[in-house]
Design an enzyme around this catalytic site. Structure first.
Site, PDB file in Angstrom:
ATOM      1  N   LEU A  65       0.722  -1.118  -0.052  1.00 35.55           N
ATOM      2  CA  LEU A  65       0.084  -0.020   0.068  1.00 35.55           C
ATOM      3  C   LEU A  65       0.847   1.143   0.091  1.00 35.55           C
ATOM      4  O   LEU A  65       2.067   1.287   0.543  1.00 35.55           O
ATOM      5  CB  LEU A  65      -0.914   0.021   1.370  1.00 35.55           C
ATOM      6  CG  LEU A  65      -2.142  -1.060   1.317  1.00 35.55           C
ATOM      7  CD1 LEU A  65      -2.762  -0.869   2.571  1.00 35.55           C
ATOM      8  CD2 LEU A  65      -3.014  -0.937   0.341  1.00 35.55           C
ATOM      9  N   ASP A  66       0.667   2.225  -0.736  1.00 36.84           N
ATOM     10  CA  ASP A  66       1.430   3.569  -0.698  1.00 36.84           C
ATOM     11  C   ASP A  66       1.582   3.895   0.874  1.00 36.84           C
ATOM     12  O   ASP A  66       0.624   3.768   1.649  1.00 36.84           O
ATOM     13  CB  ASP A  66       0.874   4.561  -1.539  1.00 36.84           C
ATOM     14  CG  ASP A  66       0.672   4.277  -3.086  1.00 36.84           C
ATOM     15  OD1 ASP A  66       1.550   3.542  -3.325  1.00 36.84           O
ATOM     16  OD2 ASP A  66      -0.182   4.489  -3.785  1.00 36.84           O
ATOM     17  N   ARG A  67       2.354   4.728   0.794  1.00 38.69           N
ATOM     18  CA  ARG A  67       2.631   4.981   2.288  1.00 38.69           C
ATOM     19  C   ARG A  67       1.698   6.143   2.966  1.00 38.69           C
ATOM     20  O   ARG A  67       1.232   5.808   4.465  1.00 38.69           O
ATOM     21  CB  ARG A  67       4.042   5.994   2.128  1.00 38.69           C
ATOM     22  CG  ARG A  67       4.274   6.774   3.594  1.00 38.69           C
ATOM     23  CD  ARG A  67       5.406   7.606   3.387  1.00 38.69           C
ATOM     24  NE  ARG A  67       5.822   8.387   4.671  1.00 38.69           N
ATOM     25  CZ  ARG A  67       6.954   8.837   4.883  1.00 38.69           C
ATOM     26  NH1 ARG A  67       7.805   8.887   3.960  1.00 38.69           N
ATOM     27  NH2 ARG A  67       7.113   9.583   6.122  1.00 38.69           N
TER      28      ARG A  67
END
Length: 253
Positions: A65-67
């Site tokens: 998942l993106d940050r």
């Protein structure tokens, strides 16, 4: 390291939302990296290492998942289990459901089939070819609720927002953020593809200083037990507060 330095690094307790003998899933907090990266050398906390220390064994990430995105993040509990499950992600055998708050009102759901070129990192892809073909990118989206608030960010005296449920059928980098921006309904808090004025409104009026994108649910057929697995992750405090503020119901409170 003295006591004052040790106390400066706050230990995060990850919420485990699923576990069996093969896999474990957590509700990833917004702003936390999945694993160490030389591009973020100043960071000290990562989901992978924190979870390893929390449960006392190594974990193997199956997706990312993106940050700034929160929500369901699945790990395998051995390299063997990871090798079994990883191709399932590559073949899109996992159904992912996300929720987002976007600018404006979306009146009806649809499927967006809009190819995306690979987003290149300024450092990691410094010497990569700039001529890249667009790759297939498909997202199903459905509006769930909408609101109009008495705050202006431009020529109109009010602002409109919409709660949207999305299912990406492909896995391109920043796909949901880029697709919503393409529809002119950027996700709130998106500093790369979003609306700066609306983002500031959310920061200063609603104290929402995060990307309003959450991986709510992950569904798949278990590769070892053949059971249909549904893993859900609840919204964090910022999401809960905004849902209450706007009078919205999502099913993931």
């Amino acid at each position: 390291m003295d006591d004052s330095q040790e106390s400066a690094v706050e230990t995060v307790e990850l919420e485990v939302v699923y576990r069996d003998e093969y896999f474990i899933a957590v509700n990833k907090p917004a702003g936390m990296l999945v694993h160490r990266s030389w591009l973020d050398r100043h960071e000290t906390q990562f989901v992978m290492q924190t979870l390893r220390d929390q449960i006392g064994q190594h974990v193997f990430p199956l997706h990312r998942l993106d940050r700034p995105t929160s929500g369901v993040l699945l790990f395998a509990l051995s390299s063997e289990f990871a090798a079994k499950a990883a191709p399932m992600f590559a073949e899109h055998q996992f159904t992912k459901t996300y929720h987002a708050i976007v600018r404006g009102w979306i009146e009806e759901g649809d499927r967006l089939d809009y190819p995306l070129k690979k987003e290149q990192d300024k450092i990691a892809d410094k010497f990569a070819s700039k001529e890249v073909e667009a790759q297939s990118a498909i997202t199903d989206y459905q509006p769930l609720a909408k609101v109009e608030v008495p705050h202006s960010t431009g020529r109109f005296p009010t602002s409109r927002f919409c709660l949207v449920e999305m299912q990406p059928l492909t896995g391109r980098k920043h796909q949901l953020r880029r697709h919503m921006a393409h529809l002119r309904h950027p996700i709130l808090g998106d500093t790369s593809h979003g609306d700066g004025k609306q983002n500031r409104l959310f920061r200063y009026v609603y104290d929402a200083k995060r990307l309003m994108l959450h991986a709510s649910k992950l569904e798949f057929v278990h590769p070892y037990t053949n059971e249909n697995i549904v893993i859900e992750a609840k919204f964090d405090e910022v999401w809960q507060r905004l849902l209450k503020e706007f009078g919205w119901k999502s099913g993931f409170e």
